[in-house]
Design an enzyme around this catalytic site. Structure first.
Site, PDB file in Angstrom:
ATOM      1  CG  HIS A   1      -2.076  -2.618  -7.301  1.00  0.00           C
ATOM      2  ND1 HIS A   1      -1.246  -3.280  -8.162  1.00  0.00           N
ATOM      3  CD2 HIS A   1      -1.588  -2.856  -6.062  1.00  0.00           C
ATOM      4  CE1 HIS A   1      -0.293  -3.897  -7.467  1.00  0.00           C
ATOM      5  NE2 HIS A   1      -0.489  -3.648  -6.198  1.00  0.00           N
TER       6      HIS A   1
ATOM      7  CG  ASP B   1      -1.725  -1.318   1.292  1.00  0.00           C
ATOM      8  OD1 ASP B   1      -2.309  -1.709   0.281  1.00  0.00           O
ATOM      9  OD2 ASP B   1      -1.693  -1.960   2.360  1.00  0.00           O
TER      10      ASP B   1
HETATM   11  P1  IMP Z   1      -2.245 -13.190   2.265  1.00  0.00           P
HETATM   12  O1  IMP Z   1      -1.334 -12.648   1.223  1.00  0.00           O
HETATM   13  O2  IMP Z   1      -3.702 -13.003   1.962  1.00  0.00           O
HETATM   14  O3  IMP Z   1      -1.918 -14.605   2.628  1.00  0.00           O
HETATM   15  O4  IMP Z   1      -1.973 -12.347   3.612  1.00  0.00           O
HETATM   16  C1  IMP Z   1      -0.731 -12.399   4.305  1.00  0.00           C
HETATM   17  C2  IMP Z   1      -0.344 -11.046   4.871  1.00  0.00           C
HETATM   18  O5  IMP Z   1      -0.038 -10.160   3.800  1.00  0.00           O
HETATM   19  C3  IMP Z   1      -1.442 -10.365   5.673  1.00  0.00           C
HETATM   20  O6  IMP Z   1      -0.839  -9.615   6.724  1.00  0.00           O
HETATM   21  C4  IMP Z   1      -2.073  -9.416   4.682  1.00  0.00           C
HETATM   22  O7  IMP Z   1      -2.672  -8.299   5.318  1.00  0.00           O
HETATM   23  C5  IMP Z   1      -0.836  -8.983   3.889  1.00  0.00           C
HETATM   24  N1  IMP Z   1      -1.154  -8.569   2.535  1.00  0.00           N
HETATM   25  C6  IMP Z   1      -1.495  -9.365   1.493  1.00  0.00           C
HETATM   26  N2  IMP Z   1      -1.692  -8.636   0.374  1.00  0.00           N
HETATM   27  C7  IMP Z   1      -1.457  -7.349   0.702  1.00  0.00           C
HETATM   28  C8  IMP Z   1      -1.467  -6.120  -0.041  1.00  0.00           C
HETATM   29  O8  IMP Z   1      -1.720  -6.069  -1.262  1.00  0.00           O
HETATM   30  N3  IMP Z   1      -1.166  -4.987   0.667  1.00  0.00           N
HETATM   31  C9  IMP Z   1      -0.844  -5.018   1.993  1.00  0.00           C
HETATM   32  N4  IMP Z   1      -0.807  -6.144   2.707  1.00  0.00           N
HETATM   33  C10 IMP Z   1      -1.109  -7.301   2.085  1.00  0.00           C
END
Ligand code: IMP
Length: 464
Positions: free
Chosen positions: A44, A16
């Site tokens: 995004h 982000d």
């Molecule tokens: P997952 O990728 O859904 O398995 O989540 C794993 C960790 O990555 C968690 O803490 C999510 O909040 C973080 N996360 C996954 N995708 C994003 C993103 O696009 N932006 C920020 N954090 C993310």
């Protein structure tokens, strides 16, 4: 010698950082925008003429009609969500036929992956998109006779066989969790419908990008999730499931590394993180617990919107200052809506990210938010400049949760400023304290800052 080349753009913090905004500013220099990691967990946000759009799986650049959009084999894909995303894009007037190309080597997120993630992902605070289970099955490949890693190309070649395999995996997990099987038929019907819709976008030539670059095309690889969430380099287990580092663009992006030209890193001057896990520069000890309460649903944008910003900013409690910055900066998850945890700029972490990824060019976002510190009691901007671990100075972020939480940071304060930045279009015209701040970042990271974000509008970027 090829006439084309490729650049890689990644986020340097916890996601982000405003990567899509930077891509929007530089996309005109490229012919192809490509993704190499992650799946619908990414969010995004981009602004087109007909409105705002949050992209999850389709690369940024949709509103540039001549750009090709490529989704590489290092990603995982949710077909039903992609179906809806493409329809939403088309409603906004952008055409994707012939422009969107998805590698046939990409692994699909199967219905049971989402179910498993919903059940087991709470402690990490995943986005519940089935990302971890999909990548886990990719590595596991088979469970006795059951095929676990199923790719788009597999379904393309042997549709009936692989749909049955998906159904088998789904039923097995449903049975394990004691879920009735009566919804499976509808689920599979929707899945097949989504596949038929996606079929024309599948690219079966795994040398596709190599050939285009040989013919002079220029590629921008767009990272998802950011460096600190890398499955190997991040603080385990509070990471995503893919390699997010710049180097991995040439594995998951289906291009030879010999075409690499430069790496662009994006950071925010007020940091944020969603989900659980250590965050050295976080404002307030209670912030992690507060933001993740009820899985992140307890303190949404709507619930926080009535807060008194002035009294939060003038509080002695850093947590309250962080809360004010979250509201002012609209820091809520674009995929999940969860409140983002807020922290000050951490120069040790940023230098570590720049060095680990060989960043050539740095872009910093949200400089306009720095003006809010003038309303705090100290009127100055706090920044982390040093880490101590077990009484020794360290210049990296340890990948252990326990050690990361033991870091004692040195916080320095630099001069605040109140001048509105929105009309400024030249670096030299920036307030002197902001110029000093930019130079301090350059000195600590050893990397030149190219783009300075001073607001959320398209034109609110200063280029050096
Ligand atoms: P997952 O990728 O859904 O398995 O989540 C794993 C960790 O990555 C968690 O803490 C999510 O909040 C973080 N996360 C996954 N995708 C994003 C993103 O696009 N932006 C920020 N954090 C993310």
């Amino acid at each position: 010698m090829a006439k084309g080349y490729s650049d890689v753009l990644i986020g340097l913090q916890y996601g982000d950082e405003g990567k899509a905004r930077v891509i929007d500013a530089i996309a005109d220099n490229y012919d192809i925008i490509a993704r190499f990691n992650g799946g619908p967990n990414a969010g995004h946000t981009i602004h087109g003429k007909k409105g705002k759009l949050v992209l999850h799986q389709v690369p940024s650049g949709v509103f540039y009609p001549k750009k090709l959009l490529y989704v590489g084999s290092g990603c995982v894909i949710n077909l039903e969500k992609l179906f809806s995303e493409i329809q939403a894009i088309q409603k906004l007037g952008a055409r994707l036929e012939g422009r969107l190309q998805i590698s046939d080597q990409i692994s699909i997120i199967q219905p049971h992956h989402i179910l498993i993630d919903e059940r087991i992902g709470q402690i990490i605070g995943t986005t519940k998109n089935g990302i971890g289970p999909a990548y886990a099955d990719k590595a596991l490949r088979m469970d006795k006779e059951r095929i676990l890693n199923i790719r788009l190309g597999d379904i393309l070649n042997e549709e009936k066989f692989f749909f049955e395999a998906i159904e088998k995996n789904c039923k097995k997990t449903f049975q394990e969790y004691g879920i009735p099987l009566n919804t499976v038929d509808v689920m599979m019907k929707n899945y097949k419908k989504a596949f038929l819709f996606i079929k024309p976008y599948i690219q079966t030539d795994s040398l596709y990008l190599n050939k285009l670059v040989e013919n002079g095309k220029k590629i921008l690889f767009e990272g998802a999730q950011s460096f600190m969430l890398d499955v190997t380099k991040g603080v385990i287990p509070y990471v995503t499931s893919s390699n997010t580092m710049a180097g991995s663009a040439y594995v998951g992006g289906d291009l030879s590394p010999k075409y690499h030209r430069k790496t662009i890193g994006v950071a925010k001057v007020i940091m944020s993180r969603v989900g659980n896990g250590p965050f050295v520069s976080e404002f307030g000890e209670n912030s992690e617990k507060y933001c993740m309460e009820n899985g992140g649903k307890a303190h949404t944008r709507e619930k926080e919107s009535n807060a008194d910003i002035s009294s939060l900013l003038s509080s002695d409690d850093p947590f309250e200052i962080g809360k004010a910055l979250r509201i002012l900066g609209d820091e809520y998850g674009s995929t999940t809506g969860r409140p983002r945890r807020i922290g000050m700029l951490d120069l040790v972490q940023l230098r570590y990210a720049v060095m680990s990824n060989g960043v050539d060019e740095l872009w910093i976002n949200k400089c306009d938010l720095l003006t809010d510190f003038i309303r705090t009691k100290s009127t100055s901007i706090p920044i982390i400049t040093k880490y101590q671990l077990n009484k020794k100075t360290v210049d990296y972020v340890p990948s252990s949760n326990t050690l990361s939480r033991q870091i004692v940071p040195t916080i320095e304060h630099v001069q605040g400023f109140s001048q509105d930045l929105s009309e400024i279009r030249q670096f030299k015209a920036l307030p002197k304290p902001l110029i000093a701040f930019v130079k301090m970042i350059e000195k600590h990271t050893g990397c030149r800052i190219f783009g300075i974000g001073i607001g959320s509008k398209r034109e609110e970027y200063l280029l050096r």
